[in-house]
Structures are given as structure tokens and as C-alpha cells.
Scaffold this motif. Sequence first.
Motif, PDB file in Angstrom:
ATOM      1  N   ARG A 281       0.804  -1.197   0.000  1.00 52.83           N
ATOM      2  CA  ARG A 281       0.000   0.000   0.000  1.00 52.83           C
ATOM      3  C   ARG A 281       0.844   1.258   0.000  1.00 52.83           C
ATOM      4  N   ALA A 293       8.027   2.217  -7.941  1.00 51.32           N
ATOM      5  CA  ALA A 293       6.682   1.638  -7.742  1.00 51.32           C
ATOM      6  C   ALA A 293       6.417   0.520  -8.742  1.00 51.32           C
ATOM      7  N   GLN A 297       5.654  -3.310  -7.802  1.00 51.54           N
ATOM      8  CA  GLN A 297       4.438  -3.992  -8.277  1.00 51.54           C
ATOM      9  C   GLN A 297       4.796  -5.327  -8.917  1.00 51.54           C
ATOM     10  N   ARG A 306      -0.990  -8.328  -3.700  1.00 54.99           N
ATOM     11  CA  ARG A 306      -1.655  -7.385  -4.592  1.00 54.99           C
ATOM     12  C   ARG A 306      -1.372  -5.937  -4.199  1.00 54.99           C
ATOM     13  N   THR A 307      -1.624  -5.023  -5.124  1.00 53.51           N
ATOM     14  CA  THR A 307      -1.387  -3.601  -4.858  1.00 53.51           C
ATOM     15  C   THR A 307      -2.665  -2.926  -4.356  1.00 53.51           C
ATOM     16  N   TRP A 309      -2.411   0.942  -3.765  1.00 52.36           N
ATOM     17  CA  TRP A 309      -1.627   2.174  -3.549  1.00 52.36           C
ATOM     18  C   TRP A 309      -2.408   3.189  -2.725  1.00 52.36           C
ATOM     19  N   ASN A 323      -0.821   6.377 -10.132  1.00 48.33           N
ATOM     20  CA  ASN A 323      -1.414   5.159  -9.559  1.00 48.33           C
ATOM     21  C   ASN A 323      -2.281   4.454 -10.602  1.00 48.33           C
ATOM     22  N   ASP A 327      -2.023   0.745 -12.169  1.00 47.42           N
ATOM     23  CA  ASP A 327      -3.135  -0.185 -11.898  1.00 47.42           C
ATOM     24  C   ASP A 327      -3.686  -0.798 -13.188  1.00 47.42           C
ATOM     25  N   PHE A 333      -3.048  -6.224  -9.403  1.00 45.91           N
ATOM     26  CA  PHE A 333      -3.792  -5.116  -8.815  1.00 45.91           C
ATOM     27  C   PHE A 333      -4.842  -5.652  -7.845  1.00 45.91           C
ATOM     28  N   GLN A 336      -7.836   0.295  -5.526  1.00 46.83           N
ATOM     29  CA  GLN A 336      -7.202   1.611  -5.489  1.00 46.83           C
ATOM     30  C   GLN A 336      -7.988   2.536  -4.577  1.00 46.83           C
TER      31      GLN A 336
END
Length: 415
Positions: A281, A293, A297, A306-307, A309, A323, A327, A333, A336
Amino acid sequence: MTTKIQDVKVILTAPEGINLVVVKVLTNQPGLYGLGCATFAYRHLAVKGLVEDYLKPLLVGRDAQAIEELWQLMHQNAYWRNGGIENNAISGVDMALWDILGKLAGMPLYQLFGGKVREGVPIYRHADGRSLAELCDNIQKYREQGITHIRCQSGGYGGGSFGPAPAGAPERAAPGIYLDPRRYMRDTVKMFDDIRGRIGLEVALCHDVHERLKPVDAIRFARQLEPYDLFFLEDAIPIEEGEWLRQLREKSTIPIAQGELFNHPLEWRTLITDRLIDFIRVHISQIGGITPARKLQIFAEQFGVRTAWHGPGDMTPLAHAANIHIDLAARNFGIQEWSGTEPPNFVLQDLKGPRDALLDVFPGLPQLRQGYVYANDKPGLGVDLDETEAAKYPCDAGVTRWTQTRLIDGSLQVP
Ligand code: MG
């Protein structure tokens, strides 16, 4: 012709009363420039000085397309590396260089990242309320807008507003935002019980502890929240106590999101390789921009992490767009956080509110429609800056107060 960096400028603006820092990199090609987010809202003057006094002289005359080389050059140039001020300054330049590359290629950034794997980015919104009824109303409003994931908080992050020490504090205790962790835990468990009772299991719910519990309490709290089927529990453990995530993982099945305060790969590497978290995160300007970033990822993808952000109000639309571009192209992903175009709850009824100023300053912000955010398909980040509008909203260099959180004995508690 090599695209050379000709100038590096910093623009400060606060269209919503939050200090924002933008870096503009100009090139030797007429009209070709890039924009990046260097927002460290509470140390904005330090970032500005670092970019203007140290990075600009380092960068002028160099190849604007050598992004990896320039990132490492900036990162290593002061000998001592990392930290929020340094990383945000580097991020401003890094995002601007990616923006320039996209403009040179005539492509939105997600194309340069391998192309879209999804058409829109699912987001979550933050819901709060002075009462359960108001909170459920706000959840309902978001659901009517097609939003499927909602982060719920009871009274912010468990504290009130800044003020004198309350009754029960010792004599001469300093003013601050006073927290009662035990009451916060009780109220939050009851809040999720009531929400599930009222609106059922359909909506995905998140919650942010904001590092405001001791680790052993965080573990107990996570277990108490298990019946309510959370999508994730965020920052349950303070960054300084990161080793406790292993115990939290062993003792609870709750999905764990962590990392908006991270600065350095050492802070996330083991959490990912040992699969101690489910969602990474980070705040991407805080780790140095798009270049690190994207590496993070792709690294996390290898371990099934998983992301998610960080996407709060105290970053620019340029960072929100960064972001979104990552994504759109990320297989791993998760979700968000989005505070980009919709006003917060307290101005939902008033669309002439301060968000209009944000859009005037930053035309091109990705748009939220029925629960999904869409990039605008212009080359690069797709977000511009109106410097005349930006100049109408000066930043405030006053002392930051919301971070002065305290326990009832008057001692400081991380915010
Ligand atoms: Mg958070």
C-alpha cells in the motif's frame, strides 16, 4: 535529437488547503515538458529547496529519456540515501520524466507499462459519519454511485480534534488529539456489527487502524473483526514494530494491507517474500516515484501480493494518475484508494465546493464513473497544470497539528 533537460521548476499550490508540490521538467524541445508529484504536504518547503538547490543543477543538460540512470543518479548523489524529503523530490522528477517519455511516444503511460489488463480501475472510498445512521447513509450513497469497496471509520481514526488535554489527563498535559485505544476498538467492532446488520454482506468493507494500537491489541482487534468479512485491515501494526506482522498473520485470517509510510525496499521485501501481507500500500511519491513503484508492483506479483496504492487527498492529481496508469497494467492489482474527483462526505451535497478548484489547477484528472476510474488516454500522465490558477492558492507553512496525537497520560502516540 536527444531530448535534454533544460530547466527544473517547483510549483507549490494548495487549491483545497492541502499543500501540494509539483515538479515541472522542461526540455530543449519546444513545448515539451513533464509534470510530477513531489508532495510531502507537511515538509513542502524542504522538498522545494532540495529540488531547486540540488537536483536541478545535477539534471540540467542530461538526457531526459535516461530515466533509470537519472533515478539512480539522484538517489545516490547525496551519498546518504532515502527518506521522505529526498524520495518525494526524486519522485517529482521521476514522474515528470515518465510524462515526457509518454509524450515523446505519443502514448498514455499504461501503454508503456505493457498495456491495459483491465478497462477501468475499481476503487474504494472512505466513509465516516457522526452517527451510525449517517455512516450507513454515506455507504449507501457510494453504493448508488456504483462503488463496491468502502473503508469505514468510526469518528475518524479514533480521535477527536486538536484541543486541550481532556479530563483524566495529568496536570500540564500538552494539547493534542487525544486517543482512547480501548474505546476505539470497542466502538469499531460494534460499528462493523451494526453495518453488516443493516446493509448485509454484499459490499466489501475495509478499515484503517492508522498504526494507533499496540501490536498485541492489534492482533486481538483483528480477531474480533473476523466475523465481519473485511476486504482488508490497514496499517494494524506501526512501521517500527513491523516484526509483529508475523504474529498477526499467524493468529488471524484477516487480509492485511500495509505500507503507506514505507520509504525503502528493506521495509517491504521480507513482508512480501514471506507473504506476511496481502496488499502492498505504498504512497508512490514517498518511495521515489513511478520507477520504484513499478519495480515493487512486479516484485509483489511474484509472491501473490496485490497492490492497493495509497490515494489520499494530500497528493496531487499527477500522483493519482500515476497510480491509475500502473493499476491499469498490473496483473496483481487489488484495489485503489480514490479521493481524486469526488468531494469528501462533508461536501457531497455541495459540488461547487473546493474540488472545483483542484480541477481548475489540474485539468485532466482521471475520472470516476460508476465505481471505476478511467485514465483519459492523453500521452504521458494525461494531467496538466494551470500555473495561473495554481498561483491563486498559496501553501501554508504553519505547524502541523493533526499529527500531534496523544494517549490519556499525555504521551505522544504515532498519528
Ligand atoms: Mg491509511
